[in-house]
Write an enzyme that holds these catalytic residues in place. Sequence first.
Site, PDB file in Angstrom:
ATOM      1  N   ASP A 308     -51.196 -34.285   3.008  1.00 18.37           N
ATOM      2  CA  ASP A 308     -49.874 -34.122   2.428  1.00 18.37           C
ATOM      3  C   ASP A 308     -48.937 -33.721   3.573  1.00 18.37           C
ATOM      4  OD1 ASP A 308     -47.824 -33.679   0.437  1.00 18.37           O
ATOM      5  OD2 ASP A 308     -48.185 -31.547   0.701  1.00 18.37           O
ATOM      6  N   ASP A 507     -51.421 -28.719  -0.259  1.00 15.20           N
ATOM      7  CA  ASP A 507     -51.192 -27.351  -0.700  1.00 15.20           C
ATOM      8  C   ASP A 507     -50.443 -27.263  -2.015  1.00 15.20           C
ATOM      9  OD1 ASP A 507     -48.650 -28.157   0.167  1.00 15.20           O
ATOM     10  OD2 ASP A 507     -48.098 -26.101   0.670  1.00 15.20           O
ATOM     11  N   ASP A 511     -51.025 -32.154  -5.238  1.00 13.63           N
ATOM     12  CA  ASP A 511     -52.153 -32.546  -4.393  1.00 13.63           C
ATOM     13  C   ASP A 511     -53.501 -32.278  -5.059  1.00 13.63           C
ATOM     14  OD1 ASP A 511     -50.414 -33.217  -2.259  1.00 13.63           O
ATOM     15  OD2 ASP A 511     -50.290 -31.102  -1.710  1.00 13.63           O
TER      16      ASP A 511
END
Length: 761
Positions: A308, A507, A511
Amino acid sequence: MKISRNMSAGPLAVSAGGLLVGGIAWLFGNARVADLAWAVGTVPVLVVVAGSIVTALRQGNMGVDIIALLSMAGSLALGQFLAGIIIALMFSTGRALEDHARARARRELSALLGRAPKVATRYEDGGLEQVSVESLRPGDRLLIKGGEVIPVDGLVLSAEAVLDESALTGESLPVSHETGERVRSGPVNAGSPFELRVLTTAAESTYAGVVRLVQSAQASKAPFVRMADRYALLFVPFTLALAALAWVLSGDPVRALSVLVVATPCPLLLAVPVAIVSGISRAARRGVLIKDGTALETLARAHVLLFDKTGTLTTGQARLTAIEITGDTDPAELLRLSASLEQVSQHVMASTIVSAARERGLSLSLPTDSSEAPGAGMSGVVEGRRLKLGLHDFVEGPGPPSPWARTVLRRMGYEGCSGVFVSIDGRLAGALLLADEIRPETPRALRLLREAGVDRFVMVSGDRADVVESIAAALGVDGVLAERSPQDKVRAVLTERSAGVTLMVGDGINDAPALAAADVGVAMGARGSGASSEAADVVVLVDRLDRLVEALLVARRARAIALQSMLMGMGLSLVAMGFAAVGMLGPVAGALLQEGIDVASILNALRALGGGGPRPVHHALPAETVRQLRAEHQELRPVLDRIQALADRLDALEPRRQRSELLALEGLLCSRLLPHERRDDTELYPTLAPLLGGEDPLGSMSRTHREIAHLGRLYQRRVSDLPEEGPDPAERRELRRLLYGLGAILQLHFAQEEELFQTVS
């Protein structure tokens, strides 16, 4: 099979107690009591192993446990009780080690999950009451306080709601929502308290949908076969065949039992768990929580990483990245006046601007006559000057933007940043550009991951394509997927899994499904959401991406040591099996010999407690020294801003003003910037070099210092030779070229030093 902690601790205690009691009885000459104690200590472990095997067979698996079962059962049947209790103790010890690692991971994780919203503030009977999130119903009116997570989907009732949606969408900058707009559960209130009308129950909210997606992804993930079980597929049939052959040829069942006892794969049952648990412990000391041995083994084989963006590769927080100015406005003065007004603003970007001014040591004044238009900007008077800050339309007015503003708006689009336009006394004076910055340790972390054997990097983000592509280009990743929903991220993970063992690092709430679907999910848990930490197999508890590099290297070393210990032990066991098959080793002697092999394998496995990460910095700089070095860089930022600004507006100044501005900048370079670079080269770098190791580790950085000094001297000579009337066009062109070159090399050099400070901190 995963046995609960009580189910492993109980048999361990019984087998250890049985061996101890039996040993004492045998020393006092009471063989009968000794045999009874050893038999009683063996039976509970035998029952647990039998249950484990039955469950595994129902799932179509046959692990290494079957040899331990046959050895214990045969020992009891043939009266070889000491051999049986030794095997029982060995088996229960290995299982207890694995369960201890899992229990420790659950304890460490509980603190992270405690941040998920449990209660909400609801209006009831003219007052406010704390209620559980599960009790919320559509139509309820909530007060969402600053810093709180929105617990359910709803409609904004207040004039404005400023939300940090990075955990849900990957958008790094706060998003403003006006009255009547629908917002989803999961974001954090980054502004003033606001009222929310509940639209869904907690079970029907966006957050709950993500949790269901996590559960679905976990259920669809193929189970990982442990390294010990893979080797057992070859070792178990061979052992059973050799034991049967020894029985048939000798006619003595004890001969077969002897083969089974020395073949009991202690390195599989003990050495492998010891190495894996040691690796988990080693990673935990560095702030990385690996939840179980399976996760560590899989992490060691990773070759594809999906990241991410927000909060993982970047800081997840807006930072002032540039000051654009018009006319002859001084960049530092523009920032100082803007920050003075922003001191009374409630907008989340205001704190970023104020912090940037204070980091640069600028003195702020208190504004007067200030007013704020939610979602647009604010105005006020600072030191007798009327300022307006905010969106372009608010500051410059409706209609087509001016050519200068159009250029800045285009830059914002190209670079994926946000801008706060500033006017002073009705004239557009400049713009402050803010963006999410790449973490200082990210470039080095990616380089080390490449060196560690990771073949492919893919950035998967819910953020805008222009923002994601800008970050990806700076980091040199192999693939870019922007504007992806949680479902899209899961599909991306499943696609990449065909290329090898895949890690997903993130995080945010969005995700979590991808973390669950990946072979190994890694959550940045220091600032991440509880959902991502729960779905992940590995949680980085320290807000530093380079700890993932350490975890990967530790995992690979622990797995290599486990494999080494296992093969060494199994090789010695094979030799002992040959002696047992021909009658040269009895069951008890074989069990004792096997214990010696165990000790050697375990001692080797314990090496996983140390090493494994990048070359450690044995004498890191104190945290206070690192903070001081970074503060020095912040104090010099205005000089860098001024270099860039003067190069941009040099042609717009009248010739005499050009000369005075150039001379003023020369004074800053000679009094502040160049002495700082000389001190770094002569005082700081000799201190850092021994910490980094190698021959001349900072040679390239020193070369940059020499280039900065060369450009500085060249600039100084040109400026000192300027006539009173200012530079001619040709000289102005050369000076502008020098300024752009000096500015670029200083920006790069400062970024390199920031990364260096991160390395030795």
